[in-house]
Design an enzyme around this catalytic site. Structure first.
Site, PDB file in Angstrom:
ATOM      1  N   CYS A 123      14.519  10.314   6.785  1.00 44.94           N
ATOM      2  CA  CYS A 123      14.817  10.184   7.991  1.00 44.94           C
ATOM      3  C   CYS A 123      16.166  10.160   8.377  1.00 44.94           C
ATOM      4  CB  CYS A 123      14.082   9.058   8.450  1.00 44.94           C
ATOM      5  SG  CYS A 123      14.317   7.702   7.192  1.00 44.94           S
ATOM      6  N   GLU A 158      11.035  15.988  14.187  1.00 43.41           N
ATOM      7  CA  GLU A 158      11.409  15.814  12.989  1.00 43.41           C
ATOM      8  C   GLU A 158      10.628  16.797  12.005  1.00 43.41           C
ATOM      9  OE1 GLU A 158      10.343  11.957  11.325  1.00 43.41           O
ATOM     10  OE2 GLU A 158      12.301  11.884  10.495  1.00 43.41           O
ATOM     11  N   GLU A 188      10.197   1.201  10.350  1.00 41.38           N
ATOM     12  CA  GLU A 188      11.394   2.229   9.918  1.00 41.38           C
ATOM     13  C   GLU A 188      10.798   3.740  10.246  1.00 41.38           C
ATOM     14  OE1 GLU A 188      14.694   2.475   9.582  1.00 41.38           O
ATOM     15  OE2 GLU A 188      14.241   0.482   8.360  1.00 41.38           O
ATOM     16  N   LYS A 235       0.877  -1.201  -0.109  1.00 42.13           N
ATOM     17  CA  LYS A 235      -0.108   0.017  -0.171  1.00 42.13           C
ATOM     18  C   LYS A 235       1.025   1.201  -0.221  1.00 42.13           C
ATOM     19  CE  LYS A 235      -1.548   2.874   3.057  1.00 42.13           C
ATOM     20  NZ  LYS A 235      -1.341   3.854   2.089  1.00 42.13           N
TER      21      LYS A 235
END
Ligand code: NAI
Ligand code: MG
Length: 507
Positions: A300, A401, A266, A191
């Site tokens: 990331c 982040e 992750e 997906k």
């Protein structure tokens, strides 16, 4: 992303030439959505739709999981490893053949600069090749016990995998999951993110071209809270392999707990990129500035916290400002462009809000810090390469982040302080350090809480190098033998050499 409201059986009509993807890939066939619909995929460089894409709802996910289950229990499950390897090698070949078209499509869909997409997408075939080389070597061990038993282990695929991937590097995230999952003998429902569904459907075409049996790989674009959540909740899915945000991972854990799935995650990062005063500064700057703005900051792994030893701090700040002025921000398909736009409106808004936060926290905005408004770029989600100096590690721009082209330059004094700052974060994905003192390199690398530490280099990542996070950056590893392991179960078989078994009730 514009939602077209209630599911429709026909794609919306648009003026002009849009790419159309009107079917989902389920059970080896291209099928119309049952309870999904059609969405516009926005070109982030123009803010306008460039493709119309079918997406699936829970019923479509259910069909896909059933197809994956049937393939797992059918021909794919019985296929010897060397045949799976041959299919993976064929996929590697067709992927390599189509890599430059894929890179263009990924660049359109996600906004990443084509020159950057080409290098990345051009390497993905290596993942399929390397994991192909392992598909027929999934051997177990014999375990010496005593001569009454023969003990051995066998490796088995975990089963049906739900692969849920984000919008920053859509093909890479899919490749990192598909290659080891298929080598292990799993089947997959992929997906893609609602913002970047196009290349996953192109990947489905390659799966078809390579000749995989029906249902081994199914591709269903869809919204996270609908298709994604349905995949996670589905009893027929054995494992979720996810890349994305930490809060989404928590949702996935809660939903998936009901069926006790396996998970690999992750997640985010806030990587420290440490520059000691004794570093080869030119090289360190190449790495640190390169990784500050690549992918418009949307990875990331990037060194979003640049830790600089005080004697060279001013020099590094100045060099960052100077290099920022050399970054060519522009249309992603333009060969000259270094950095494209943010991948979607929400990410643009998030980045701009963090720039405001940085300013209000008292960080010094050295350069950038705004959306680009010149006419050619004004409709896209472009942000200037941004540098904050005078940042301390307690500021939100150093802790959270951002996922935008924003470098936060933090001064430090000496090794201990560098390590303390580096580790003072909830994340633990990647880190980099630059020094000419080999002893210091080893000392510091050994004390950093991160799944990947680069010494006098940065963002060196290959198919064989395990990648993943400590702390809030994730569970498990992608790439390397570790990734293969995460798609396998171990069965221990114990065979008596005597066949004798005592009667428990004899006396
Ligand atoms: P997200 O985690 O919501 O989306 C990633 C994938 O998860 C997409 O395919 C999405 O459809 C799916 N998803 C969303 N909710 C779901 C649910 N409840 N169940 C199952 N699947 C679900 O990430 P988002 O919101 O697009 O990005 C927000 C922030 O996350 C970014 O600004 C960035 O900081 C971080 N991020 C980190 C990434 C990484 O590579 N580690 C990638 C993408 C985002
Ligand atoms: Mg989200």
């Amino acid at each position: 992303m514009h939602r077209d409201g209630i599911a429709t059986s026909h794609p919306p009509r648009h003026e002009g030439a849009l790419r159309r993807y009107e079917k989902l890939f389920i059970g080896g066939e291209w099928v119309a959505p049952i309870d999904g619909g059609f969405i516009d995929s926005i070109d982030p460089a123009t803010g306008k739709p460039w493709a119309v894409v079918a997406y699936g709802g829970p019923q479509d996910i259910d069909r896909a999981v059933q197809a994956a289950r049937a393939a797992f229990e059918g021909p794919w499950g019985r296929m010897p490893g060397w045949e799976r390897a041959a299919l993976l090698l064929r996929l590697a070949d067709v992927y390599q053949k189509h890599a430059s078209e894929l890179a263009v499509l990924e660049s359109r869909d996600s906004g990443r600069a084509l020159r950057d997409a080409r290098v990345d997408v051009g390497s993905h075939h290596q993942w399929y090749r390397w994991y192909a080389s392992l598909a027929d070597k999934l051997s177990g061990r014999t375990i010496p016990m005593d001569d009454s038993v023969h003990v051995y282990t066998t490796r088995l695929p975990v089963g049906v995998v739900g692969a849920i991937v984000p919008w920053n590097v859509p093909l890479m995230a899919a490749t990192w999951k598909l290659a080891p999952a298929l080598a292990a003998g799993c089947t997959v429902v992929l997906k893609p993110a609602e913002q970047t569904p196009v290349t996953a459907l192109e990947l489905a075409r390659l799966i078809e071209e390579a000749g995989f049996p029906p249902g081994v790989v199914n591709v269903v674009p869809g919204y996270g809270h609908e298709a994604g959540a349905a995949l996670v909740a589905h009893e027929g899915v054995d494992k979720i392999a996810f890349t994305g945000e930490g809060n989404t991972a928590k949702d996935i854990l809660r939903t998936g707990a009901e069926s006790l799935k396996r998970f690999t995650f992750e997640l985010g990062g806030k990587a420290p990129h440490i520059i000691f005063a004794d570093a080869d500064l030119e090289q360190a700057l190449n790495a640190a500035t390169g990784s500050a703005w690549t992918l418009c900051g949307q990875s990331c792994a990037l060194g979003s916290r640049v830790l600089v030893e005080r004697p060279v701090y001013d020099q590094v700040v100045e060099a960052f400002a100077q290099r920022a002025s050399r970054v060519r921000v522009g249309m992603p398909l333009d060969e000259a462009t270094h950095m494209g736009p943010q991948a979607h409106q929400a990410q643009l808004d998030k980045t701009l809000s963090y720039i405001d936060i940085g300013v209000s926290e008292g960080a010094q905005l050295v350069t950038g810090g705004k959306r680009l408004d010149e006419p050619a770029l004004a409709d896209g989600y472009f942000v200037a390469p941004t540098v904050f100096a005078g940042v301390n590690n307690q500021m939100r721009i150093a802790r959270e982040e951002i996922f935008g082209p924003v470098a936060a330059l933090i001064p430090f004094d000496g090794e201990d302080e560098a390590i303390a700052i580096a580790n003072d974060t909830r994340y633990g994905l990647t880190a980099g350090l630059w020094s000419r003192d080999v002893g210091r390199c080893h000392r510091v690398a050994a004390r950093i809480d991160a799944g990947m530490v680069w010494v006098n280099t940065y963002r060196y990542i290959r198919w064989s190098t395990p990648y993943g996070g400590m702390k809030a950056s994730g569970w498990g590893r992608e790439n390397g033998l570790e990734a293969l392991d995460s798609f396998l179960e171990t069965r221990t078989t114990i065979v008596s050499t005597t066949g004798k078994f005592p009667d428990a009730y004899a006396q």
